[in-house]
Design an enzyme around this catalytic site. Structure first.
Site, PDB file in Angstrom:
ATOM      1  N   GLY A  25       1.268  -1.208  -0.029  1.00  0.00           N
ATOM      2  CA  GLY A  25       0.062   0.189   0.364  1.00  0.00           C
ATOM      3  C   GLY A  25       0.948   1.075   0.055  1.00  0.00           C
ATOM      4  CB  ALA A  26       4.670   1.859  -0.713  1.00  0.00           C
ATOM      5  N   GLY A  41       1.010   4.376   4.059  1.00  0.00           N
ATOM      6  CA  GLY A  41       2.172   4.097   2.926  1.00  0.00           C
ATOM      7  C   GLY A  41       3.321   4.822   2.415  1.00  0.00           C
ATOM      8  CB  SER A  82      -8.578   0.460  11.699  1.00  0.00           C
ATOM      9  OG  SER A  82      -9.455   1.118  12.144  1.00  0.00           O
ATOM     10  CB  SER A  83     -10.037   3.147  16.743  1.00  0.00           C
ATOM     11  OG  SER A  83      -9.956   3.833  15.752  1.00  0.00           O
ATOM     12  CB  CYS A  84     -13.395  -0.047  12.745  1.00  0.00           C
ATOM     13  SG  CYS A  84     -12.558  -0.891  11.710  1.00  0.00           S
ATOM     14  CE1 TYR A 119     -10.736  -1.345   5.933  1.00  0.00           C
ATOM     15  CE2 TYR A 119     -11.770   0.188   8.625  1.00  0.00           C
ATOM     16  CZ  TYR A 119     -11.195  -0.226   7.584  1.00  0.00           C
ATOM     17  OH  TYR A 119      -9.238   0.314   7.184  1.00  0.00           O
ATOM     18  CE  LYS A 170      -7.775  -2.542   7.974  1.00  0.00           C
ATOM     19  NZ  LYS A 170      -6.503  -2.696   7.821  1.00  0.00           N
ATOM     20  CG  ASN A 175     -10.835   8.002  13.043  1.00  0.00           C
ATOM     21  OD1 ASN A 175     -11.102   7.545  12.795  1.00  0.00           O
ATOM     22  ND2 ASN A 175     -11.238   8.663  14.577  1.00  0.00           N
ATOM     23  CG  LEU A 176      -3.826   7.831  10.190  1.00  0.00           C
ATOM     24  CD1 LEU A 176      -3.610   6.208   9.574  1.00  0.00           C
ATOM     25  CD2 LEU A 176      -2.870   7.395  11.468  1.00  0.00           C
ATOM     26  CG  HIS A 217     -10.700   8.908   6.055  1.00  0.00           C
ATOM     27  ND1 HIS A 217      -9.983   7.925   6.081  1.00  0.00           N
ATOM     28  CD2 HIS A 217     -12.260   8.224   5.563  1.00  0.00           C
ATOM     29  CE1 HIS A 217     -10.190   6.903   6.462  1.00  0.00           C
ATOM     30  NE2 HIS A 217     -11.300   6.544   5.844  1.00  0.00           N
ATOM     31  CE  LYS A 229     -19.503  21.129   4.997  1.00  0.00           C
ATOM     32  NZ  LYS A 229     -20.146  20.099   6.086  1.00  0.00           N
TER      33      LYS A 229
HETATM   34  N1  LIG Z   1      -6.736   6.734   7.057  1.00  0.00           N
HETATM   35  C1  LIG Z   1      -7.061   6.325   7.999  1.00  0.00           C
HETATM   36  O1  LIG Z   1      -7.522   7.231   9.061  1.00  0.00           O
HETATM   37  C2  LIG Z   1      -6.450   4.924   9.055  1.00  0.00           C
HETATM   38  C3  LIG Z   1      -7.143   4.507  10.467  1.00  0.00           C
HETATM   39  C4  LIG Z   1      -6.462   3.513  10.539  1.00  0.00           C
HETATM   40  C5  LIG Z   1      -5.984   2.319  10.449  1.00  0.00           C
HETATM   41  N2  LIG Z   1      -6.183   2.781   9.281  1.00  0.00           N
HETATM   42  C6  LIG Z   1      -5.194   1.484   8.131  1.00  0.00           C
HETATM   43  O2  LIG Z   1      -3.912   2.058   7.592  1.00  0.00           O
HETATM   44  C7  LIG Z   1      -3.921   1.016   6.320  1.00  0.00           C
HETATM   45  C8  LIG Z   1      -3.688   2.271   5.188  1.00  0.00           C
HETATM   46  O3  LIG Z   1      -4.603   2.652   5.222  1.00  0.00           O
HETATM   47  P1  LIG Z   1      -4.801   4.046   4.311  1.00  0.00           P
HETATM   48  O4  LIG Z   1      -5.588   5.099   4.463  1.00  0.00           O
HETATM   49  O5  LIG Z   1      -3.091   4.493   3.730  1.00  0.00           O
HETATM   50  O6  LIG Z   1      -5.076   3.928   2.602  1.00  0.00           O
HETATM   51  P2  LIG Z   1      -5.042   4.162   1.110  1.00  0.00           P
HETATM   52  O7  LIG Z   1      -4.603   5.312   0.939  1.00  0.00           O
HETATM   53  O8  LIG Z   1      -6.428   3.561   0.499  1.00  0.00           O
HETATM   54  O9  LIG Z   1      -3.845   2.909   0.780  1.00  0.00           O
HETATM   55  C9  LIG Z   1      -4.393   1.648   0.856  1.00  0.00           C
HETATM   56  C10 LIG Z   1      -3.138   1.440  -0.459  1.00  0.00           C
HETATM   57  O10 LIG Z   1      -3.877  -0.353  -0.644  1.00  0.00           O
HETATM   58  C11 LIG Z   1      -3.219  -0.585  -2.112  1.00  0.00           C
HETATM   59  N3  LIG Z   1      -3.919  -1.459  -1.806  1.00  0.00           N
HETATM   60  C12 LIG Z   1      -5.922  -1.717  -2.570  1.00  0.00           C
HETATM   61  N4  LIG Z   1      -6.304  -2.896  -2.507  1.00  0.00           N
HETATM   62  C13 LIG Z   1      -4.904  -3.141  -3.548  1.00  0.00           C
HETATM   63  C14 LIG Z   1      -4.446  -4.821  -3.163  1.00  0.00           C
HETATM   64  N5  LIG Z   1      -5.615  -5.459  -3.589  1.00  0.00           N
HETATM   65  N6  LIG Z   1      -3.198  -4.757  -3.693  1.00  0.00           N
HETATM   66  C15 LIG Z   1      -2.399  -3.886  -3.569  1.00  0.00           C
HETATM   67  N7  LIG Z   1      -2.272  -2.845  -3.152  1.00  0.00           N
HETATM   68  C16 LIG Z   1      -3.933  -2.444  -2.906  1.00  0.00           C
HETATM   69  C17 LIG Z   1      -4.142   1.102  -2.757  1.00  0.00           C
HETATM   70  O11 LIG Z   1      -3.159   1.054  -4.162  1.00  0.00           O
HETATM   71  P3  LIG Z   1      -4.123   1.292  -5.146  1.00  0.00           P
HETATM   72  O12 LIG Z   1      -4.763   2.370  -4.421  1.00  0.00           O
HETATM   73  O13 LIG Z   1      -3.019   1.454  -6.022  1.00  0.00           O
HETATM   74  O14 LIG Z   1      -5.737   0.548  -5.580  1.00  0.00           O
HETATM   75  C18 LIG Z   1      -3.268   1.413  -1.603  1.00  0.00           C
HETATM   76  O15 LIG Z   1      -1.534   2.307  -1.366  1.00  0.00           O
HETATM   77  C19 LIG Z   1      -5.151  -0.005   6.238  1.00  0.00           C
HETATM   78  O16 LIG Z   1      -5.187  -1.050   6.546  1.00  0.00           O
HETATM   79  C20 LIG Z   1      -6.119   0.959   7.137  1.00  0.00           C
HETATM   80  O17 LIG Z   1      -6.874  -0.022   7.866  1.00  0.00           O
HETATM   81  C21 LIG Z   1      -6.059   4.332   8.151  1.00  0.00           C
END
Ligand SMILES: NC(=O)c1ccc[n+]([C@@H]2O[C@H](COP(=O)([O-])OP(=O)(O)OC[C@H]3O[C@@H](n4cnc5c(N)ncnc54)[C@H](OP(=O)(O)O)[C@@H]3O)[C@@H](O)[C@H]2O)c1
Length: 306
Positions: free
Chosen positions: A7-8, A13, A103-105, A132, A136, A162-163, A176, A184
């Site tokens: 998920g870089a 990432g 995730s906190s969910c 979801y 997790k 939440n991030l 989010h 907005k």
């Molecule tokens: N954002 C938050 O508030 C938050 C809070 C708590 C925990 N987290 C956790 O942190 C992690 C990352 O979240 P994020 O906010 O960084 O999400 P994000 O910005 O949506 O990024 C998700 C990443 O996963 C990749 N991905 C999705 N499906 C894939 C697949 N089948 N194979 C390979 N790569 C795939 C996406 O690539 P593409 O875009 O190219 O599909 C993207 O690089 C998640 O596990 C999430 O639950 C996030």
């Protein structure tokens, strides 16, 4: 170490890849097209070929309430398949270190007290993102089972609040709260709107951490991997009201209008705060203030979305 970051290209990432403290490692950052984590064979082949020392699993199908409510099946299956493939695939490939992003969910909904790590599976999940959350929980448990059955495999789960930050999504239905409000209020300022409507009373409380801080925490975890707990919250340890987020974002953007509350709209849980005692005992604390984090996110928004 040679570290695979899944998920870089996402919010988390990208923040890990950008983090200074991570630069001492060799980072593998295959994109979704290069390595589809839902394809078990591709995952096994990749791990066999690259043999990373450690994996940070930051890929996921992530979205807001609207997207989760609309497609719970997709959120459950995609996150379950990705997690199963990379966690079990890592185990099969003999990779001993793994940091899984939870995730906190994963925690019970509407908890009165701050969420501690032992509360996973101790109550009803929030129905709007249950699919979801179930995925997790499954991934966190899979990590725990692998480490329990084979203690030489240290598979650990970080549970961030939440991030928000640079590399966020600001416009889509996947956005989010903070990035959506940045967009907005920026639009409201550009259009010269006198008022902006907030869903609900504005008194619901939320905890948001700057994603650069999570990356810094992950770098700290790698340096102190043995001592890192199997489950650990990563948060700022306090929360703000929705109104306070709007006010802080307005101050950064320079929006001078007023806020009105639309009480006919839902506002979700009253409160969701992580307990960060274990994190502090482990020796790490978040450093970026809310205003500074929002400033960084807004700069990124202006540079990429305009
Ligand atoms: N954002 C938050 O508030 C938050 C809070 C708590 C925990 N987290 C956790 O942190 C992690 C990352 O979240 P994020 O906010 O960084 O999400 P994000 O910005 O949506 O990024 C998700 C990443 O996963 C990749 N991905 C999705 N499906 C894939 C697949 N089948 N194979 C390979 N790569 C795939 C996406 O690539 P593409 O875009 O190219 O599909 C993207 O690089 C998640 O596990 C999430 O639950 C996030």
């Amino acid at each position: 170490m040679k570290i695979l970051i899944t998920g870089a290209s996402g919010l988390v990432g990208h923040s890990i890849v950008e983090c200074k403290a991570m630069q001492e490692h060799e980072l593998l950052t295959p994109g979704h097209k290069e390595l589809d984590l839902e394809d078990m064979n591709a995952v096994v082949e990749f791990l066999k070929k690259e043999k990373p020392d450690c994996i940070i699993h930051a890929a996921g199908k992530v979205g807001g309430i609207a997207a989760n409510t609309k497609a719970p099946m997709e959120f459950l299956l995609a996150n379950m398949d990705m997690g199963r493939n990379i966690i079990y695939g890592a185990y099969k490939a003999g990779i001993k270190k793994f940091i899984n992003l939870g995730s906190s969910c994963m925690y019970p909904r509407n908890s009165e007290k701050p969420l501690t790590e032992d509360m996973v599976l101790k109550g009803e999940l929030e129905p709007t993102n249950e699919g979801y959350a179930l995925a997790k929980v499954m991934c966190a448990r899979l990590c725990e089972y692998i480490s329990r059955e084979h203690p030489e495999f240290q598979y650990k789960t970080l549970i961030p609040c939440n991030l928000f930050g640079r590399w966020d999504k600001f416009r889509t239905e996947r956005a989010h709260m903070i990035p959506a409000v940045i967009h907005k209020l920026h639009e409201a300022k550009e259009k010269g709107l006198d008022t902006v409507s907030i869903w609900g009373s504005g008194q619901a409380r939320r905890e948001f951490m700057y994603s650069g801080d999570l990356a810094d925490c992950i770098a700290y975890c790698l340096d102190n991997f043995e001592a890192m707990p199997a489950y650990m919250n990563v948060g700022i340890g306090h929360d703000y009201t929705v109104d306070e987020y709007y006010q802080t974002i307005a101050a950064v953007i320079g929006y001078k209008g007023e806020f009105v509350h639309d009480l006919s709209k839902p506002e979700g849980m009253k409160r969701k705060l992580t307990d960060v005692n274990l994190l502090h005992e482990f020796g790490w604390q978040a450093k970026t203030s809310l205003t500074e984090g929002i400033r960084q996110a807004y700069e990124f928004y202006l540079a990429t979305e305009q």
